[in-house]
Design an enzyme around this catalytic site. Sequence first.
Site, PDB file in Angstrom:
ATOM      1  N   LYS A 171      58.040  59.250  88.084  1.00 62.98           N
ATOM      2  CA  LYS A 171      57.103  58.370  87.424  1.00 62.98           C
ATOM      3  C   LYS A 171      56.258  58.260  88.662  1.00 62.98           C
ATOM      4  O   LYS A 171      56.447  57.079  89.360  1.00 62.98           O
ATOM      5  CB  LYS A 171      56.915  57.149  87.016  1.00 62.98           C
ATOM      6  CG  LYS A 171      56.031  57.223  86.058  1.00 62.98           C
ATOM      7  CD  LYS A 171      55.139  55.777  86.301  1.00 62.98           C
ATOM      8  CE  LYS A 171      53.677  55.757  85.994  1.00 62.98           C
ATOM      9  NZ  LYS A 171      53.021  56.350  86.566  1.00 62.98           N
ATOM     10  N   GLY A 224      55.171  48.988  93.924  1.00 59.00           N
ATOM     11  CA  GLY A 224      54.343  48.499  93.293  1.00 59.00           C
ATOM     12  C   GLY A 224      53.692  46.476  94.377  1.00 59.00           C
ATOM     13  O   GLY A 224      54.560  46.436  94.778  1.00 59.00           O
ATOM     14  N   SER A 225      53.129  46.186  93.383  1.00 60.63           N
ATOM     15  CA  SER A 225      52.591  45.338  93.586  1.00 60.63           C
ATOM     16  C   SER A 225      54.197  44.634  92.386  1.00 60.63           C
ATOM     17  O   SER A 225      54.487  44.171  91.390  1.00 60.63           O
ATOM     18  CB  SER A 225      51.591  45.303  91.533  1.00 60.63           C
ATOM     19  OG  SER A 225      51.695  45.332  90.589  1.00 60.63           O
ATOM     20  N   VAL A 228      53.973  44.139  88.304  1.00 66.89           N
ATOM     21  CA  VAL A 228      54.608  45.306  88.195  1.00 66.89           C
ATOM     22  C   VAL A 228      56.023  44.707  88.306  1.00 66.89           C
ATOM     23  O   VAL A 228      56.697  44.821  87.067  1.00 66.89           O
ATOM     24  CB  VAL A 228      53.748  46.470  88.107  1.00 66.89           C
ATOM     25  CG1 VAL A 228      54.283  47.553  87.320  1.00 66.89           C
ATOM     26  CG2 VAL A 228      52.395  46.196  87.845  1.00 66.89           C
ATOM     27  N   GLY A 229      56.385  44.472  89.168  1.00 63.39           N
ATOM     28  CA  GLY A 229      57.785  44.384  89.375  1.00 63.39           C
ATOM     29  C   GLY A 229      58.446  42.996  88.691  1.00 63.39           C
ATOM     30  O   GLY A 229      59.463  43.588  88.635  1.00 63.39           O
ATOM     31  N   GLU A 246      60.374  46.853  95.150  1.00 62.27           N
ATOM     32  CA  GLU A 246      59.598  46.899  97.029  1.00 62.27           C
ATOM     33  C   GLU A 246      58.219  46.438  96.447  1.00 62.27           C
ATOM     34  O   GLU A 246      57.080  47.187  95.894  1.00 62.27           O
ATOM     35  CB  GLU A 246      59.510  48.223  98.245  1.00 62.27           C
ATOM     36  CG  GLU A 246      60.751  48.516  98.396  1.00 62.27           C
ATOM     37  CD  GLU A 246      61.500  47.156  99.125  1.00 62.27           C
ATOM     38  OE1 GLU A 246      60.611  46.243  99.909  1.00 62.27           O
ATOM     39  OE2 GLU A 246      62.909  47.053  99.428  1.00 62.27           O
ATOM     40  N   CYS A 280      51.412  48.237 101.990  1.00 64.31           N
ATOM     41  CA  CYS A 280      52.305  46.432 102.149  1.00 64.31           C
ATOM     42  C   CYS A 280      52.215  45.784 103.270  1.00 64.31           C
ATOM     43  O   CYS A 280      52.380  45.116 103.055  1.00 64.31           O
ATOM     44  CB  CYS A 280      53.288  46.908 100.758  1.00 64.31           C
ATOM     45  SG  CYS A 280      54.143  48.319 102.147  1.00 64.31           S
ATOM     46  N   GLN A 327      39.517  48.724  92.650  1.00 69.72           N
ATOM     47  CA  GLN A 327      39.812  48.288  94.480  1.00 69.72           C
ATOM     48  C   GLN A 327      38.871  47.505  95.065  1.00 69.72           C
ATOM     49  O   GLN A 327      39.381  46.458  94.860  1.00 69.72           O
ATOM     50  CB  GLN A 327      41.167  49.252  94.884  1.00 69.72           C
ATOM     51  CG  GLN A 327      41.291  48.757  95.698  1.00 69.72           C
ATOM     52  CD  GLN A 327      42.770  47.847  95.423  1.00 69.72           C
ATOM     53  OE1 GLN A 327      43.622  48.582  94.478  1.00 69.72           O
ATOM     54  NE2 GLN A 327      42.636  46.650  96.543  1.00 69.72           N
ATOM     55  N   GLU A 376      47.592  38.747  98.059  1.00 73.33           N
ATOM     56  CA  GLU A 376      47.022  40.040  98.684  1.00 73.33           C
ATOM     57  C   GLU A 376      46.691  40.716  98.674  1.00 73.33           C
ATOM     58  O   GLU A 376      45.825  40.973  96.982  1.00 73.33           O
ATOM     59  CB  GLU A 376      48.361  41.070  98.110  1.00 73.33           C
ATOM     60  CG  GLU A 376      48.341  42.528  98.931  1.00 73.33           C
ATOM     61  CD  GLU A 376      49.602  42.740  98.146  1.00 73.33           C
ATOM     62  OE1 GLU A 376      50.143  43.479  97.022  1.00 73.33           O
ATOM     63  OE2 GLU A 376      50.397  44.079  99.178  1.00 73.33           O
TER      64      GLU A 376
HETATM   65  P1  NAD Z   1      51.069  48.740  90.150  1.00 70.48           P
HETATM   66  O1  NAD Z   1      52.089  47.943  90.568  1.00 70.48           O
HETATM   67  O2  NAD Z   1      49.755  48.751  89.805  1.00 70.48           O
HETATM   68  O3  NAD Z   1      52.019  50.428  90.180  1.00 70.48           O
HETATM   69  C1  NAD Z   1      53.324  50.952  90.720  1.00 70.48           C
HETATM   70  C2  NAD Z   1      53.773  51.876  90.260  1.00 70.48           C
HETATM   71  O4  NAD Z   1      54.324  50.988  88.349  1.00 70.48           O
HETATM   72  C3  NAD Z   1      52.648  52.636  89.359  1.00 70.48           C
HETATM   73  O5  NAD Z   1      53.627  54.018  89.410  1.00 70.48           O
HETATM   74  C4  NAD Z   1      52.194  52.318  88.014  1.00 70.48           C
HETATM   75  O6  NAD Z   1      51.587  53.461  87.287  1.00 70.48           O
HETATM   76  C5  NAD Z   1      53.615  52.003  87.775  1.00 70.48           C
HETATM   77  N1  NAD Z   1      53.155  50.703  86.627  1.00 70.48           N
HETATM   78  C6  NAD Z   1      51.905  50.304  85.856  1.00 70.48           C
HETATM   79  N2  NAD Z   1      52.585  49.020  85.184  1.00 70.48           N
HETATM   80  C7  NAD Z   1      53.971  49.613  84.812  1.00 70.48           C
HETATM   81  C8  NAD Z   1      54.532  48.823  84.308  1.00 70.48           C
HETATM   82  N3  NAD Z   1      54.255  47.978  82.660  1.00 70.48           N
HETATM   83  N4  NAD Z   1      55.915  49.101  83.528  1.00 70.48           N
HETATM   84  C9  NAD Z   1      56.142  50.084  84.327  1.00 70.48           C
HETATM   85  N5  NAD Z   1      55.298  50.687  85.511  1.00 70.48           N
HETATM   86  C10 NAD Z   1      54.291  50.908  85.620  1.00 70.48           C
HETATM   87  O7  NAD Z   1      50.564  48.697  92.256  1.00 70.48           O
HETATM   88  P2  NAD Z   1      49.995  50.063  93.199  1.00 70.48           P
HETATM   89  O8  NAD Z   1      48.345  49.510  92.759  1.00 70.48           O
HETATM   90  O9  NAD Z   1      50.386  51.380  92.891  1.00 70.48           O
HETATM   91  O10 NAD Z   1      50.376  50.249  94.824  1.00 70.48           O
HETATM   92  C11 NAD Z   1      49.957  48.887  95.275  1.00 70.48           C
HETATM   93  C12 NAD Z   1      51.029  47.849  95.229  1.00 70.48           C
HETATM   94  O11 NAD Z   1      51.604  48.906  96.254  1.00 70.48           O
HETATM   95  C13 NAD Z   1      50.616  46.306  96.185  1.00 70.48           C
HETATM   96  O12 NAD Z   1      50.878  45.558  96.135  1.00 70.48           O
HETATM   97  C14 NAD Z   1      51.347  47.151  97.350  1.00 70.48           C
HETATM   98  O13 NAD Z   1      51.732  45.744  98.916  1.00 70.48           O
HETATM   99  C15 NAD Z   1      52.710  47.355  96.974  1.00 70.48           C
HETATM  100  N6  NAD Z   1      53.581  48.295  97.887  1.00 70.48           N
HETATM  101  C16 NAD Z   1      54.758  48.189  98.201  1.00 70.48           C
HETATM  102  C17 NAD Z   1      55.143  49.235  99.000  1.00 70.48           C
HETATM  103  C18 NAD Z   1      56.434  48.514  99.875  1.00 70.48           C
HETATM  104  O14 NAD Z   1      57.207  49.094  99.668  1.00 70.48           O
HETATM  105  N7  NAD Z   1      56.857  47.295 100.292  1.00 70.48           N
HETATM  106  C19 NAD Z   1      55.148  49.941  99.947  1.00 70.48           C
HETATM  107  C20 NAD Z   1      53.488  50.200  99.111  1.00 70.48           C
HETATM  108  C21 NAD Z   1      53.268  49.878  98.439  1.00 70.48           C
END
Ligand code: NAD
Length: 475
Positions: A171, A224-225, A228-229, A246, A280, A327, A376
């Site tokens: 996804k 991701g964020s 959400v994580g 991550e 990130c 953003q 962040e």
């Molecule tokens: P996000 O958390 O908004 O989304 C990430 C993914 O999760 C997307 O595909 C999104 O559709 C999905 N998602 C959203 N809500 C969800 C839910 N309730 N259940 C399951 N999946 C869901 O993050 P973003 O805005 O796409 O990316 C930016 C973030 O990613 C920043 O915080 C950044 O630091 C982080 N990031 C971390 C790394 C790393 O390796 N540590 C690398 C790149 C980005």
Amino acid sequence: MVKKNLIGGAWIDAADPIENRNPANPQDLIGLFTRGNAETVDLAVSAARDAFPAWSVASPQLRADILDKAGNLILARKDEIGRVLAREEGKTLAEAVGETVRAGHVFKFFAGEALRMTGDAIASIRQDVDVDVTREPLGVVGLITPWNFPIAIPAWKTAPALAFGNTVVLKCAEQTPASAHLMAEILDEAGCPPGVFNLVMGPGSVIGSALVDHPDVAAISFTGSEAVGQRIAEGCARRRKKLQLEMGGKNPMVVMEDADLDIAVSACINGAFYSTGQRCTASSRLIVHRAIHDAFVDRMEAAMSALILGDPLDPSTQIGPVVSEGQLRGNLGYVDLARKEGAQVIGGAQLQRAGFFQAPALFIGATNDMRSSREEIFGPCASVIMADDFEHAVQLSNDTQFGLSSGICTGSLKYARDFKRRSAAGMVMINLPTAGVDYHVPFGGRKASSMGSREQGRYAVDFYTSVKTAYCFAG
Ligand code: NAD
């Protein structure tokens, strides 16, 4: 034409497609991408579950050949894919082509790893008993990826998952589906059997949570964020699923009094502002020794004013737009907040032109307890925090909820060695930007930045396999 989901080897449409637009020029429509739903996830997971028995025991040579071919196809199309990636994400063409090359290399690396699955034979404490330890695939894995590396992150999750015999439902982020869709087309062309790799596009709240909740998904790898994580971690804990997270960072770059200022300024400009600060691992806290603070800030201001902001497709551009209007609004809110908190702000304004452009921002005179220094931002903004000495710099750099990447610029081996040992981060850079990593070594952090085993390199096998210990008495 609407781009479709890949499910069980077929391209399948869903309703109500999502528009993908160029953040540098919102008039530029990159394409329409189908919007999956919980039923689409169910179909994709069924296809992956049906494909698992054959794929999990397929010859490693077959898996290696498919991954290697996918890597070659990505490398052969790097300019075309890089162009699409730059248009949908907003990073410069050079960064976008570089990311695509990285994705190609990742597939080729894991093609080799498919052939290097090893185990252990360990002497038993019992007479005439053999003990061996082998690795087995997990089953169907759900991969959830962010928008800021729209092909590299899907690649560095998909390639090891497939190499070690799992089947995949990916996804991708709804803001940047085109790059992941191209990767899916390439995996199909490379001969991935139906159902082994599936792509489901659409909103995270629907698709992502359906994957996390699905009883036939054995494991989730999410980037991701943090917010959400956290929700995904709770969902996986309820269902006892294997999980790899991550997440964010607030990465410190320490600049000591003995640093080569050319190296330090170049590392800080790159780490804080390249890829529009949307990494990130971006250097969002510049922790600068008191003795060189003013000289460093002067040099940073001069370097920032020379940066060329503009269309990512123009080869002279160094900084592209922010990914979306939402953003951009968030970033501008943090610029206001930093000012209210007492920092002197240099730059940071929205550019008066079409697209979501923001000038890089420095928050001078920031302290580590300001919200703008702790949360962040994920944009081209960095706080400059003064340190009294090395001890103070180490303490400031570790005083954060995150622990992804950290760096120090110094001419001293003692400072460098000490910092490397004491930094509470998963990755430490000496005289290099906090962002920018190799594709064949482990990637990941500590504290609120990461959870579970490392991604990438040989360490990726720990997440994508389960260890089995077998005892044998031949009689
Ligand atoms: P996000 O958390 O908004 O989304 C990430 C993914 O999760 C997307 O595909 C999104 O559709 C999905 N998602 C959203 N809500 C969800 C839910 N309730 N259940 C399951 N999946 C869901 O993050 P973003 O805005 O796409 O990316 C930016 C973030 O990613 C920043 O915080 C950044 O630091 C982080 N990031 C971390 C790394 C790393 O390796 N540590 C690398 C790149 C980005």
